[in-house]
Motif scaffolding. Structure first.
Motif, PDB file in Angstrom:
ATOM      1  N   LEU A 173      48.967  -3.572 -53.858  1.00 32.14           N
ATOM      2  CA  LEU A 173      48.954  -2.198 -53.332  1.00 32.14           C
ATOM      3  C   LEU A 173      48.950  -2.220 -51.814  1.00 32.14           C
ATOM      4  CD1 LEU A 173      48.718   0.864 -53.705  1.00 32.14           C
ATOM      5  CD2 LEU A 173      46.244   0.563 -53.830  1.00 32.14           C
ATOM      6  N   ARG A 174      48.112  -3.033 -51.241  1.00 27.57           N
ATOM      7  CA  ARG A 174      48.002  -3.132 -49.789  1.00 27.57           C
ATOM      8  C   ARG A 174      49.320  -3.591 -49.170  1.00 27.57           C
ATOM      9  NH1 ARG A 174      43.105  -6.448 -46.837  1.00 27.57           N
ATOM     10  NH2 ARG A 174      43.434  -5.646 -44.745  1.00 27.57           N
ATOM     11  N   SER A 181      52.284  -3.205 -50.412  1.00 24.85           N
ATOM     12  CA  SER A 181      53.423  -2.352 -50.740  1.00 24.85           C
ATOM     13  C   SER A 181      53.621  -1.201 -49.759  1.00 24.85           C
ATOM     14  CB  SER A 181      53.261  -1.783 -52.151  1.00 24.85           C
ATOM     15  OG  SER A 181      52.271  -0.775 -52.192  1.00 24.85           O
ATOM     16  N   PHE A 182      52.733  -1.043 -48.801  1.00 26.02           N
ATOM     17  CA  PHE A 182      52.808   0.036 -47.816  1.00 26.02           C
ATOM     18  C   PHE A 182      53.861  -0.280 -46.768  1.00 26.02           C
ATOM     19  CE2 PHE A 182      51.003   1.893 -43.799  1.00 26.02           C
ATOM     20  CZ  PHE A 182      51.281   3.197 -44.111  1.00 26.02           C
ATOM     21  N   TYR A 186      55.111   3.836 -50.338  1.00 23.92           N
ATOM     22  CA  TYR A 186      54.517   2.755 -51.112  1.00 23.92           C
ATOM     23  C   TYR A 186      55.468   2.434 -52.239  1.00 23.92           C
ATOM     24  CZ  TYR A 186      49.965   2.558 -48.953  1.00 23.92           C
ATOM     25  OH  TYR A 186      48.946   2.342 -48.065  1.00 23.92           O
ATOM     26  N   LYS A 245      54.425   0.792 -54.956  1.00 25.44           N
ATOM     27  CA  LYS A 245      53.644   0.804 -56.191  1.00 25.44           C
ATOM     28  C   LYS A 245      53.441   2.242 -56.655  1.00 25.44           C
ATOM     29  CE  LYS A 245      53.195  -3.545 -56.560  1.00 25.44           C
ATOM     30  NZ  LYS A 245      53.967  -4.227 -57.577  1.00 25.44           N
ATOM     31  N   ALA A 304      49.954   4.080 -56.300  1.00 23.38           N
ATOM     32  CA  ALA A 304      49.364   4.305 -54.979  1.00 23.38           C
ATOM     33  C   ALA A 304      48.880   5.742 -54.815  1.00 23.38           C
ATOM     34  CB  ALA A 304      50.373   3.964 -53.890  1.00 23.38           C
TER      35      ALA A 304
END
Length: 185
Positions: free
Chosen positions: A59-60, A62-63, A76, A78, A81
């Motif tokens: 998640l982190r 994917s930004f 994002y 994901k 998110a």
């Protein structure tokens, strides 16, 4: 002020803001908070004391922040998110139940056993037992029931963001006009 100079200045300001946003929003994961608003702690027994919203780090990572001619775009990759950033509820599906059962059996298979077949009472087995109970609880939920996901905002508007943007713009304009004065001498 020439149009080319203005476009270069705008591009420079947007790039500076993009870099600052990317860094600050990434730091929210390290802070376990949206700037100074701490995220709600976990209630589940999974990974007690572990970082919130960071399991694999997907998640982190994917930004992304991109700049266009006159805007900054956040995204994002994901799909989950948004629910973590904004909070809300999700409906339990048959596929989710199957996953929960899989995790339950996976956790149960890791129990340490004594020679007579009883479970050991060591830390790892106790932790796995608690984890297995959590997955069993989730697996027994009815299809269509709801699971509440608390809001743990990591990207969005904040007075701190506004102040940072204002400072970047003021610094860039000041630097630009200082360079114009030097060129005119």
């Amino acid at each position: 002020m020439a149009t080319a100079d203005l476009n270069t200045l705008i591009k420079h300001v947007l790039d500076d803001i993009r870099v600052e946003y990317k860094d600050e929003f990434d730091q929210n994961f390290a802070r376990q908070a949206f700037f100074n608003e701490a995220w709600q702690r976990r209630k589940s027994p999974l990974r007690p004391g572990g970082a919130i919203l960071i399991d694999s780090g997907a998640l982190r990572r994917s930004f992304t922040v991109n700049t266009t001619a006159n805007a900054i775009e956040f995204s994002y990759t994901k799909e989950y998110a948004a629910i973590h950033n904004e909070g809300g509820t999700i409906k339990v599906t048959a596929r989710m139940k199957a996953y929960f059962w899989h995790k339950y059996y996976e956790a149960q298979g890791g129990f340490g056993r004594k020679k007579n077949g009883e479970r050991r009472n060591d830390k790892r087995t106790v932790r796995l037992s608690t984890e297995a109970e959590f997955w069993k609880y989730m697996a027994l939920k009815k299809v269509g029931s709801e699971v509440r996901i608390p809001r743990r905002q990591f990207v969005g508007y904040s007075p701190i963001v506004e102040q940072t943007v204002r400072q970047i713009i003021e610094d860039s304009l000041g630097e630009y006009f200082n360079n114009v004065d030097i060129l005119m001498k």
